[in-house]
Write an enzyme that holds these catalytic residues in place. Structure first.
Site, PDB file in Angstrom:
ATOM      1  N   ASN A 234     -82.412  21.201  57.375  1.00  0.00           N
ATOM      2  CA  ASN A 234     -83.742  21.416  57.956  1.00  0.00           C
ATOM      3  C   ASN A 234     -84.723  21.985  56.930  1.00  0.00           C
ATOM      4  O   ASN A 234     -85.825  21.456  56.735  1.00  0.00           O
ATOM      5  CB  ASN A 234     -83.613  22.344  59.176  1.00  0.00           C
TER       6      ASN A 234
ATOM      7  N   LYS B 180     -79.910  40.309  65.172  1.00  0.00           N
ATOM      8  CA  LYS B 180     -79.068  39.147  64.849  1.00  0.00           C
ATOM      9  C   LYS B 180     -77.810  39.231  65.687  1.00  0.00           C
ATOM     10  O   LYS B 180     -77.338  40.331  66.015  1.00  0.00           O
ATOM     11  CB  LYS B 180     -78.674  39.150  63.365  1.00  0.00           C
TER      12      LYS B 180
ATOM     13  N   THR C 293     -90.129  26.157  58.798  1.00  0.00           N
ATOM     14  CA  THR C 293     -89.589  26.900  57.648  1.00  0.00           C
ATOM     15  C   THR C 293     -89.887  26.160  56.345  1.00  0.00           C
ATOM     16  O   THR C 293     -90.416  26.743  55.392  1.00  0.00           O
ATOM     17  CB  THR C 293     -88.084  27.159  57.825  1.00  0.00           C
TER      18      THR C 293
ATOM     19  N   LYS D 230     -88.403  40.674  57.148  1.00  0.00           N
ATOM     20  CA  LYS D 230     -89.031  39.345  57.201  1.00  0.00           C
ATOM     21  C   LYS D 230     -90.170  39.347  58.225  1.00  0.00           C
ATOM     22  O   LYS D 230     -91.257  38.838  57.966  1.00  0.00           O
ATOM     23  CB  LYS D 230     -87.975  38.297  57.568  1.00  0.00           C
TER      24      LYS D 230
ATOM     25  N   SER E  51     -91.546  30.913  65.642  1.00  0.00           N
ATOM     26  CA  SER E  51     -90.801  31.423  66.800  1.00  0.00           C
ATOM     27  C   SER E  51     -91.672  32.426  67.559  1.00  0.00           C
ATOM     28  O   SER E  51     -91.687  32.476  68.789  1.00  0.00           O
ATOM     29  CB  SER E  51     -89.522  32.132  66.357  1.00  0.00           C
TER      30      SER E  51
END
Ligand code: NAD
Length: 416
Positions: A222, A107, A191, A95, A350
């Site tokens: 969201n 993660k 997003t 990504k 981010s």
């Protein structure tokens, strides 16, 4: 027929292998990318409100740092396992790389049902976890962020814990922070904004303008909310919406002004007379221009892929389509903008948050959104061109673009 692949780590490995084969990449590339480079498992004790001591298990998986520090969320969920964080960290590498930001995938998570704990206990758990993984994270090492059941408050507690150990200010070590505590404007919207932008660009490729398109949105948290919000702002007609409690359809278009007001007031949507109630699975099979799955993984499988009638699918959620379903959709001519491209707006902003933290200089809302738009639009066009060149779907083209970049960095480093 072979059993459908539903394990996210196996799916990720399959997707990497397909792209490596198509690129005719050196076998070393798949050999390196098929597993995370480092997985940390921690066990840490925390004092509960009643004075008892409880030990928790947490993880941090670091997939690949050839192009830059690891980056990815921290999840608090009872189903968190070592394999799950490994899979999610793997997806993060691709990504980040597909939009060209200088990070590899990471993660983390704690195996915990956060609803069972008080705020004070969650603060102590968050701080103890951050301390436990602190040797392996840092502003230039690994930058965690919120994920399922974690938020800006939890990131703030973790930063406090990390900075005490590091003995210095380090606001860029976690992103997804609240505004006023190092957070970035336009991160909350990022997003869904990117998912809606991906839909707009895919529609243009088939000669359609978003202002005359119909959308069905599965999941209205969201990502789903902001996808519908920006599609509506661009003139699209939102005809179906669902969340865990309801699914409704209105062929004339749902009154989005009322929906937006309801979500802003309550935090979620109900069917307030917006349309007729439909079974959840029917939303996926509606005749619409754009289907945006923004809830969970494994929603479009070999079982229902044949009945999908949307012209474009934009994956707001991570992993909503199985590889077997992908093949069916490709044969039907349905364009699937894959998760690693469509929902990369979140990690892109981010990254902007991190850049602002390192500079200690903060940008306006529009500036952040324009930068997100530029990054995602460029990535979309490059992936589209690659998919045409190789006559392959956008998912494979996205992986191919990512892998080319990572393979080059690994080669320069002498890893193969
Ligand atoms: P969220 O918790 O805010 O929202 C999830 C929504 O899905 C809720 O409305 C919930 O009711 C709904 N839902 C759950 N089960 C459902 C079902 N069976 N049918 C229909 N709706 C259902 O979560 P989110 O942040 O919007 O994330 C959604 C997805 O997007 C996840 O896969 C997440 O990993 C992915 N994602 C999120 C971000 C981000 O920045 N938030 C970034 C990239 C990817």
């Amino acid at each position: 027929m072979p059993k459908e692949t539903l394990n996210p780590f196996e799916i990720a490995q399959k997707q990497i292998k397909t792209a490596c084969d198509r690129l005719n990449a050196d076998p070393a590339v798949y050999e390196i990318l098929k597993n995370p480079m480092r997985v940390l498992e921690v066990s840490f004790p925390v004092k509960m409100d009643d004075g008892s001591i409880k030990s928790f298990t947490g993880y941090r998986s670091q997939h690949n740092n050839a192009v830059g520090p690891y980056k990815g969320g921290i999840r608090f969920h009872q189903n968190v396992t070592r394999d799950e964080v490994k899979a999610l960290s793997t997806w993060m590498t691709f990504k980040c790389s597909v939009v060209g930001i200088p990070y590899g995938g990471g993660k983390g998570g704690i195996t915990i049902d956060p609803k069972e704990y008080s705020q004070a206990e969650l603060e102590r758990i968050s701080k103890a976890y951050a301390a436990a993984i602190s040797p392996l994270i840092g502003e230039k090492v690994d930058i965690p962020a919120p994920d399922v059941n974690t938020n800006g408050q939890i990131m703030s507690w973790m930063i406090d814990s990390y900075e005490k150990i590091a003995g210095k200010s380090a606001p860029g070590v976690f992103t997804g922070k609240p505004l006023g505590f190092g957070g970035s404007l336009a991160r909350t919207e990022a997003t869904g904004y990117g998912v809606s932008l991906s839909a707009k660009k895919a529609l243009e490729k088939i000669g359609k303008n978003i202002n005359s398109a119909t959308f069905a949105v599965q999941g209205f948290g969201n990502v789903g909310f902001y996808t519908a919000y920006y599609a509506h702002k661009n003139g699209a007609k939102i005809v179906a919406i669902s969340n865990v409690d309801t699914a409704f359809y209105n062929e004339n278009g749902i009154d989005m002004e009322k929906v937006i007001k309801e979500v802003e007031e309550k935090g979620f949507v109900t069917n307030n007379g917006y349309g007729k109630e439909i079974p959840h699975n029917e939303l996926l099979e509606l005749e619409v221009d754009v289907l945006a799955p923004c809830a969970l993984e494994n929603q479009i499988t070999s079982e229902n892929a044949d009945r999908i009638k949307a012209k474009v699918i934009v994956e707001g959620a991570n992993g909503p389509t199985t590889p077997e379903a992908d093949e069916i959709l490709f044969k039907k001519g349905i364009i699937v903008v894959p998760d690693i491209l469509a929902n990369s707006g979140g990690v892109a902003v981010s990254y902007f948050e991190w850049v602002q933290n390192l500079q200690n200089y903060y940008w306006e809302f529009d500036e952040v959104q324009q930068k997100e738009d530029a990054l995602l639009s460029k990535a979309f066009e490059e992936v589209w061109a690659l998919s045409e060149k190789y006559k392959t779907d956008l998912r494979n083209a996205s992986y191919m673009k990512s892998i080319e970049r990572i393979a080059k960095a690994m080669k320069l480093r002498g890893w193969y």
